[in-house]
Design an enzyme around this catalytic site. Structure first.
Site, PDB file in Angstrom:
ATOM      1  N   TYR A  39      -2.878 -12.354   3.155  1.00 51.21           N
ATOM      2  CA  TYR A  39      -2.560 -12.081   1.754  1.00 51.21           C
ATOM      3  C   TYR A  39      -1.400 -12.932   1.240  1.00 51.21           C
ATOM      4  O   TYR A  39      -1.586 -13.814   0.404  1.00 51.21           O
ATOM      5  CB  TYR A  39      -2.225 -10.590   1.570  1.00 51.21           C
ATOM      6  CG  TYR A  39      -3.403  -9.686   1.808  1.00 51.21           C
ATOM      7  CD1 TYR A  39      -4.322  -9.411   0.797  1.00 51.21           C
ATOM      8  CD2 TYR A  39      -3.616  -9.113   3.050  1.00 51.21           C
ATOM      9  CE1 TYR A  39      -5.413  -8.591   1.016  1.00 51.21           C
ATOM     10  CE2 TYR A  39      -4.713  -8.290   3.289  1.00 51.21           C
ATOM     11  CZ  TYR A  39      -5.609  -8.036   2.265  1.00 51.21           C
ATOM     12  OH  TYR A  39      -6.690  -7.228   2.500  1.00 51.21           O
ATOM     13  N   TYR A  82     -12.293 -14.690   3.285  1.00 50.81           N
ATOM     14  CA  TYR A  82     -11.241 -13.702   3.531  1.00 50.81           C
ATOM     15  C   TYR A  82     -10.737 -13.792   4.967  1.00 50.81           C
ATOM     16  O   TYR A  82     -11.524 -13.825   5.930  1.00 50.81           O
ATOM     17  CB  TYR A  82     -11.797 -12.299   3.263  1.00 50.81           C
ATOM     18  CG  TYR A  82     -10.829 -11.185   3.587  1.00 50.81           C
ATOM     19  CD1 TYR A  82      -9.776 -10.882   2.739  1.00 50.81           C
ATOM     20  CD2 TYR A  82     -10.969 -10.440   4.759  1.00 50.81           C
ATOM     21  CE1 TYR A  82      -8.881  -9.879   3.035  1.00 50.81           C
ATOM     22  CE2 TYR A  82     -10.085  -9.424   5.070  1.00 50.81           C
ATOM     23  CZ  TYR A  82      -9.042  -9.147   4.205  1.00 50.81           C
ATOM     24  OH  TYR A  82      -8.163  -8.136   4.516  1.00 50.81           O
ATOM     25  N   LYS A 119       0.813  -1.217   0.000  1.00 48.28           N
ATOM     26  CA  LYS A 119       0.000   0.000   0.000  1.00 48.28           C
ATOM     27  C   LYS A 119       0.848   1.269   0.000  1.00 48.28           C
ATOM     28  O   LYS A 119       0.381   2.338  -0.389  1.00 48.28           O
ATOM     29  CB  LYS A 119      -0.941   0.014   1.208  1.00 48.28           C
ATOM     30  CG  LYS A 119      -1.701  -1.277   1.438  1.00 48.28           C
ATOM     31  CD  LYS A 119      -2.475  -1.763   0.225  1.00 48.28           C
ATOM     32  CE  LYS A 119      -3.243  -3.033   0.554  1.00 48.28           C
ATOM     33  NZ  LYS A 119      -3.909  -3.638  -0.595  1.00 48.28           N
TER      34      LYS A 119
END
Length: 333
Positions: free
Chosen positions: A288, A262, A49
């Site tokens: 992730y 998730y 990010k």
């Protein structure tokens, strides 16, 4: 010249390294596997990010914002890094977090602890199926009443502007590839909010690279994820004036490694995290990169790659979340 790709902050001193994973490659008996260490990007504890925020924060400052507002899960890497960027720039930051199925623990560690340590101005917790955008707009309206100006950043920083960060990363990979004399056949990355994968595809296309990008889904099914990535790919290409055909076939997402959903652990994720830690001393995260590496390992074992292929795994960071899954890893040898 389209100047938008050059309007950015700088939070990292130089390119992140690419390393060959000799021991992992040997353990899997497949292609040569390399890793791009975007876990070493700047801001608090690094992660992908940061690249997106270089462009997003520049846009926020250009618009005269004094507060960044963003959203994500309770252990969101994106929220951690947005807050860190705000601190770096002397801005305030407010977060909208979705409550996990296990319930919200205000004393949670990992990224949640760092939200408090770095001084988030406000943390709003909403139900898992709540409308994050609406809640962010509510916070922005309240600030407007105070004479302040907010800049809203979508989940994962995956707007067209944020996606420029991974167009830049693709160019960085190509430059490193030339210096190393190693042409990569594949780039494998986790794919969720879509900005990282869309940016890589756009950036590699701009360089006329032959490397194919494979996204390993962390949430959605294949069809919906590929649609999401392709739409962002096209809108980002339009923003920067990228010419040429960008067909849907460029977008490949694998959904076999999501598991129950998730951020829900899978045996394959646990195996992948432990295998990389024990062969290379590199830490992945359970949400992730752990699932993305599980996908890469699964593809190797299925014979997707040729022995002579060179596969680059993008490490998108996230290690602080690892410490909130201690029971998951300690329960298995």
């Amino acid at each position: 010249m389209n100047q938008i790709r050059y309007a950015r902050r700088s939070y990292t001193g130089g390119p992140t390294p690419i390393e060959k994973l000799e021991r992992l490659s040997e353990a899997l008996g497949g292609p040569a596997i390399y890793i791009k260490r975007d876990d070493q990007l700047g801001l608090a504890a690094g992660g992908n990010k940061t690249r997106k925020l270089e462009y997003l924060v520049e846009d926020a400052l250009r618009q005269g914002a004094d507060t960044l507002i963003t959203c994500g899960a309770v252990q969101s890497n994106h929220c951690r890094l947005t807050l860190a960027a705000a601190v770096r720039e002397g801005l305030s930051c407010q977060l909208v977090l979705t409550e996990p199925e296990s319930g919200y623990d205000p004393q949670a560690s990992g990224n949640h602890l760092l939200f408090h340590l770095m001084g988030a101005e406000k943390i709003a917790v909403i139900p898992a199926d709540g409308d994050m955008q609406a809640e962010m707009e509510k916070l922005a309206d309240a600030l407007k009443q105070e004479g302040r100006k907010a800049y809203l950043i979508p989940v994962g920083g995956s707007s067209e502007i944020g996606t420029l960060g991974y167009m830049a990363c693709a160019e960085e990979i190509e430059q490193q590839s030339l210096v190393m004399g190693v042409p990569f056949d594949y780039v494998v990355t986790a794919t969720g909010s879509a900005g990282t994968q869309a940016g890589l595809i756009a950036g590699l296309a701009a360089r006329q690279s032959n490397a194919a990008v494979i996204g390993i889904n962390v949430s959605r099914d294949r069809e919906s994820q590929e649609k999401k990535v392709h739409e962002l790919l096209l809108s980002t290409a339009e923003l920067v004036g990228l010419k040429g055909d960008l067909p849907r076939e460029l977008v490949r997402c694998e959904d076999e490694y999501v598991g129950p959903g998730y951020a829900i652990p899978t045996p394959e994720m646990v195996e992948a995290v432990k295998l990389l830690a024990r062969t290379e001393g590199i830490l992945l995260d359970p949400v992730y990169t752990g699932k993305a590496m599980a996908g890469l390992i699964g593809l190797v074992r299925k014979g997707t790659f040729r022995p002579e292929d060179r596969v680059l795994f993008l490490h998108t960071g996230g290690a602080p979340a690892l410490y909130t899954y201690a029971e998951t890893f300690l329960s298995e040898k």
